[in-house]
Motif scaffolding. Structure first.
Motif, PDB file in Angstrom:
ATOM      1  N   LEU A  13       5.949   0.357   2.966  1.00  7.97           N
ATOM      2  CA  LEU A  13       4.673   1.054   3.197  1.00  7.97           C
ATOM      3  C   LEU A  13       4.772   2.536   2.837  1.00  7.97           C
ATOM      4  CD1 LEU A  13       3.252  -0.585   6.430  1.00  7.97           C
ATOM      5  CD2 LEU A  13       2.179  -0.487   4.186  1.00  7.97           C
ATOM      6  N   ALA A  14       5.894   3.162   3.193  1.00 10.89           N
ATOM      7  CA  ALA A  14       6.074   4.585   2.851  1.00 10.89           C
ATOM      8  C   ALA A  14       6.075   4.777   1.336  1.00 10.89           C
ATOM      9  CB  ALA A  14       7.372   5.114   3.463  1.00 10.89           C
ATOM     10  N   SER A  15       6.717   3.857   0.610  1.00 10.56           N
ATOM     11  CA  SER A  15       6.755   3.985  -0.855  1.00 10.56           C
ATOM     12  C   SER A  15       5.373   3.755  -1.459  1.00 10.56           C
ATOM     13  CB  SER A  15       7.772   3.012  -1.458  1.00 10.56           C
ATOM     14  OG  SER A  15       7.340   1.680  -1.332  1.00 10.56           O
ATOM     15  N   ILE A  16       4.629   2.800  -0.904  1.00 13.41           N
ATOM     16  CA  ILE A  16       3.273   2.540  -1.395  1.00 13.41           C
ATOM     17  C   ILE A  16       2.396   3.767  -1.175  1.00 13.41           C
ATOM     18  CG2 ILE A  16       1.171   1.196  -0.984  1.00 13.41           C
ATOM     19  CD1 ILE A  16       3.023  -1.205  -0.354  1.00 13.41           C
ATOM     20  N   ASN A  17       2.466   4.322   0.019  1.00 19.13           N
ATOM     21  CA  ASN A  17       1.653   5.508   0.325  1.00 19.13           C
ATOM     22  C   ASN A  17       2.024   6.681  -0.569  1.00 19.13           C
ATOM     23  OD1 ASN A  17       0.190   4.165   2.301  1.00 19.13           O
ATOM     24  ND2 ASN A  17       1.601   4.743   3.928  1.00 19.13           N
ATOM     25  N   ALA A  18       3.329   6.879  -0.799  1.00 13.51           N
ATOM     26  CA  ALA A  18       3.767   7.991  -1.641  1.00 13.51           C
ATOM     27  C   ALA A  18       3.312   7.787  -3.092  1.00 13.51           C
ATOM     28  CB  ALA A  18       5.290   8.134  -1.568  1.00 13.51           C
ATOM     29  N   PHE A  19       3.466   6.582  -3.613  1.00 15.51           N
ATOM     30  CA  PHE A  19       3.050   6.316  -4.995  1.00 15.51           C
ATOM     31  C   PHE A  19       1.544   6.488  -5.141  1.00 15.51           C
ATOM     32  CE2 PHE A  19       1.612   3.971  -8.625  1.00 15.51           C
ATOM     33  CZ  PHE A  19       2.565   4.249  -9.587  1.00 15.51           C
ATOM     34  N   ASN A  20       0.789   5.907  -4.223  1.00 12.68           N
ATOM     35  CA  ASN A  20      -0.668   5.997  -4.307  1.00 12.68           C
ATOM     36  C   ASN A  20      -1.147   7.442  -4.192  1.00 12.68           C
ATOM     37  OD1 ASN A  20      -0.681   3.266  -4.630  1.00 12.68           O
ATOM     38  ND2 ASN A  20      -1.663   2.785  -2.692  1.00 12.68           N
ATOM     39  N   ALA A  21      -0.477   8.242  -3.368  1.00 11.20           N
ATOM     40  CA  ALA A  21      -0.856   9.655  -3.250  1.00 11.20           C
ATOM     41  C   ALA A  21      -0.638  10.372  -4.581  1.00 11.20           C
ATOM     42  CB  ALA A  21      -0.065  10.326  -2.137  1.00 11.20           C
ATOM     43  N   LEU A  22       0.501  10.116  -5.230  1.00 19.67           N
ATOM     44  CA  LEU A  22       0.751  10.729  -6.539  1.00 19.67           C
ATOM     45  C   LEU A  22      -0.288  10.275  -7.553  1.00 19.67           C
ATOM     46  CD1 LEU A  22       4.625  10.366  -6.900  1.00 19.67           C
ATOM     47  CD2 LEU A  22       3.340  12.495  -6.797  1.00 19.67           C
ATOM     48  N   TYR A  23      -0.536   9.003  -7.588  1.00 19.87           N
ATOM     49  CA  TYR A  23      -1.474   8.430  -8.557  1.00 19.87           C
ATOM     50  C   TYR A  23      -2.881   8.988  -8.357  1.00 19.87           C
ATOM     51  CZ  TYR A  23      -4.033   4.869 -11.205  1.00 19.87           C
ATOM     52  OH  TYR A  23      -4.845   4.223 -12.101  1.00 19.87           O
ATOM     53  N   GLU A  24      -3.325   9.022  -7.116  1.00 19.46           N
ATOM     54  CA  GLU A  24      -4.693   9.466  -6.838  1.00 19.46           C
ATOM     55  C   GLU A  24      -4.871  10.965  -7.038  1.00 19.46           C
ATOM     56  OE1 GLU A  24      -5.175   7.856  -2.932  1.00 19.46           O
ATOM     57  OE2 GLU A  24      -5.430   5.823  -3.695  1.00 19.46           O
TER      58      GLU A  24
END
Length: 172
Positions: free
Chosen positions: A83-94
């Motif tokens: 979940l932490a990796s998903i949140n971090a990736f999505n934050a960068l992407y968005e």
């Protein structure tokens, strides 16, 4: 079990490095889509009733790029790390909605520092973006670099300068 700050920092550093090495925006788009769907699987599981997310089913439909991303988490492949990796990736992407696929052509292979300087200058010219760089070595350019993308073209090669000089001389 609550994750300590060092583990979360390691996950975020991994995600940042992985994101920066993506070869093109299509892979970033695919990862974002897959990771968002994976996050939905976590959100659908009812933690209050002790229900675990059905990761076996979710992983079955992930793209190979997404599986490679998740494999890189190594020691952090528990629910909280994912979940932490998903949140971090999505934050960068968005936060970087402008994606630019760039072909960088030079006469010789460039060092990481040289590429970073070139991309910093490109970013100053066209604005903040996430650059996905494909490198090409072409001895015909003799020196300098050429940057090509869908909307931008910068040519600072010796070959082009010589052609321009020839045209100018022949005009006179």
């Amino acid at each position: 079990m609550a994750r300590n700050g060092n583990a979360i920092a390691a996950v975020e550093a991994y995600v940042q490095a992985y994101y920066n090495r993506l070869p093109n925006s299509k892979i970033a788009d695919r990862l974002y889509l897959d990771l968002s769907q994976l996050k939905d699987v976590f959100n659908q599981a009812d933690a209050d009733q002790g229900e675990k997310p059905n990761l076996d089913l979710a992983v079955k439909y992930l793209a190979p790029e997404t599986l490679a991303f998740l494999e890189g988490l190594q020691d952090n492949l528990d629910d909280e790390g994912i979940l932490a990796s998903i949140n971090a990736f999505n934050a960068l992407y968005e936060n970087k909605k402008v994606f630019v696929n760039v072909k960088l052509t030079s006469a010789v292979p460039l060092s990481g520092e040289q590429k970073a300087r070139i991309l910093d200058k490109l970013e100053k010219r066209i604005g903040e973006a996430t650059f996905f760089v494909t490198e090409a070595v072409d001895p015909k350019v003799m020196g300098g670099v050429r940057l090509e993308s869908e909307n931008h073209y910068f040519d600072n090669t010796i070959a082009t300068k010589l052609k321009d000089m020839k045209k100018h001389i022949l005009k006179d």
